[in-house]
Design an enzyme around this catalytic site. Sequence first.
Site, PDB file in Angstrom:
ATOM      1  N   THR A   1      30.325  47.231  31.906  1.00 53.88           N
ATOM      2  CA  THR A   1      30.657  48.165  30.938  1.00 53.88           C
ATOM      3  C   THR A   1      32.030  48.531  30.687  1.00 53.88           C
ATOM      4  O   THR A   1      32.671  49.174  31.581  1.00 53.88           O
ATOM      5  CB  THR A   1      29.733  49.462  31.039  1.00 53.88           C
ATOM      6  OG1 THR A   1      28.339  49.112  31.131  1.00 53.88           O
ATOM      7  CG2 THR A   1      30.105  50.351  30.012  1.00 53.88           C
TER       8      THR A   1
ATOM      9  N   LEU B   1      31.447  44.223  37.211  1.00 48.61           N
ATOM     10  CA  LEU B   1      32.374  45.033  37.870  1.00 48.61           C
ATOM     11  C   LEU B   1      32.473  46.373  37.501  1.00 48.61           C
ATOM     12  O   LEU B   1      32.103  46.618  36.415  1.00 48.61           O
ATOM     13  CB  LEU B   1      33.541  44.182  37.721  1.00 48.61           C
ATOM     14  CG  LEU B   1      33.692  42.745  38.344  1.00 48.61           C
ATOM     15  CD1 LEU B   1      34.970  41.895  37.746  1.00 48.61           C
ATOM     16  CD2 LEU B   1      33.589  42.766  39.779  1.00 48.61           C
ATOM     17  N   PRO B   2      33.415  47.144  38.111  1.00 48.17           N
ATOM     18  CA  PRO B   2      33.151  48.720  37.680  1.00 48.17           C
ATOM     19  C   PRO B   2      33.873  48.930  36.564  1.00 48.17           C
ATOM     20  O   PRO B   2      33.264  49.928  35.759  1.00 48.17           O
ATOM     21  CB  PRO B   2      33.778  49.202  38.938  1.00 48.17           C
ATOM     22  CG  PRO B   2      33.919  48.111  39.988  1.00 48.17           C
ATOM     23  CD  PRO B   2      33.734  46.899  39.399  1.00 48.17           C
TER      24      PRO B   2
ATOM     25  N   LYS C   1      26.949  49.149  23.823  1.00 47.34           N
ATOM     26  CA  LYS C   1      26.796  49.843  25.024  1.00 47.34           C
ATOM     27  C   LYS C   1      27.342  51.334  25.090  1.00 47.34           C
ATOM     28  O   LYS C   1      26.816  52.497  25.609  1.00 47.34           O
ATOM     29  CB  LYS C   1      27.478  49.207  26.206  1.00 47.34           C
ATOM     30  CG  LYS C   1      27.156  49.765  27.364  1.00 47.34           C
ATOM     31  CD  LYS C   1      25.850  49.746  28.029  1.00 47.34           C
ATOM     32  CE  LYS C   1      25.343  50.595  29.482  1.00 47.34           C
ATOM     33  NZ  LYS C   1      26.005  49.387  30.622  1.00 47.34           N
TER      34      LYS C   1
END
Length: 300
Positions: free
Chosen positions: A99, A68-69, A174
Amino acid sequence: MQKLAILGLGAMGLPIARNLGAKRTCDSETLVAVDADPARCAGLEGPGLVATADPAALDGAEVLFLCLPNGDVVEAALFGGDGLAERLAPGAIVVDLSTIAHAQALAIGRAVAATGRRFVDAPVSGAPAGAEAGTLTVMCGGDAESIAAVRPLLERIGTSVLHMGPAGSGQLTKTINNVLYDINIAALAEVLPMAVAMGLDPDQVAQVVTTGTSRSYASQYFVPRILQGRFDEGYPMGAAYKDLVAAAAISAEHGFPMPVTAAATATYQTALRQGHGDRDKGAMVLPFEGLLGVKVRSGR
């Protein structure tokens, strides 16, 4: 029977879903792929694979992948009005490939645990090409037992599956990866126009920075596109800005001096303020081209 599910079929989620479905190991395994946009579900099919825009199809999943965004969308999906986390199978594992910020990953992990389910933060790196090829790098945070349980599934989408540490460690890794990438692009954005303003040929400079000691994935990907004036092929800057925000939050909370990151963030912010948020990160070069009155373009 094992019911797998993935929510989010965007540029990364769609090829990830394909690889999860194509590499299933037994006939009793099913994969449900869900996206709010029915158009993204079209053409996604295979044995044991169902693609739908109906979120109710996720009910009872034993492993749920999220792609998902951002963290707010992840929270809304799991704990919003539909209460997806509560509808998964008891003991289910939520694997978040999105992320999101480190602190938010920790909070979501605690909230998932409170429902009796488990949470693994597992952001990926490798861009859509890596998602298509199944060669992503997957950075996992969580307990060893949960990660061991989903490792065979993650190996369907990535060639490097790393357990980075406890919950949140995947997102922290990340963030580090993305910030280093952003710094690299910000450096290219200010140095390439300077080189052209000093009279150097853009094509020859590009050859050096994509093959010499300064070469990187960032230069090899973005410099050829900058030369062609193409700024619409990568992840939009406006959406990716969250990585720099996350780094700034970590820096502020722990008192870590990060002057180079702060400078790159200012370059990023300048491009956003000039309205380039819908363009990819290569568009960071545009403000510097404007300041110096040059274009970093092939055959100028």
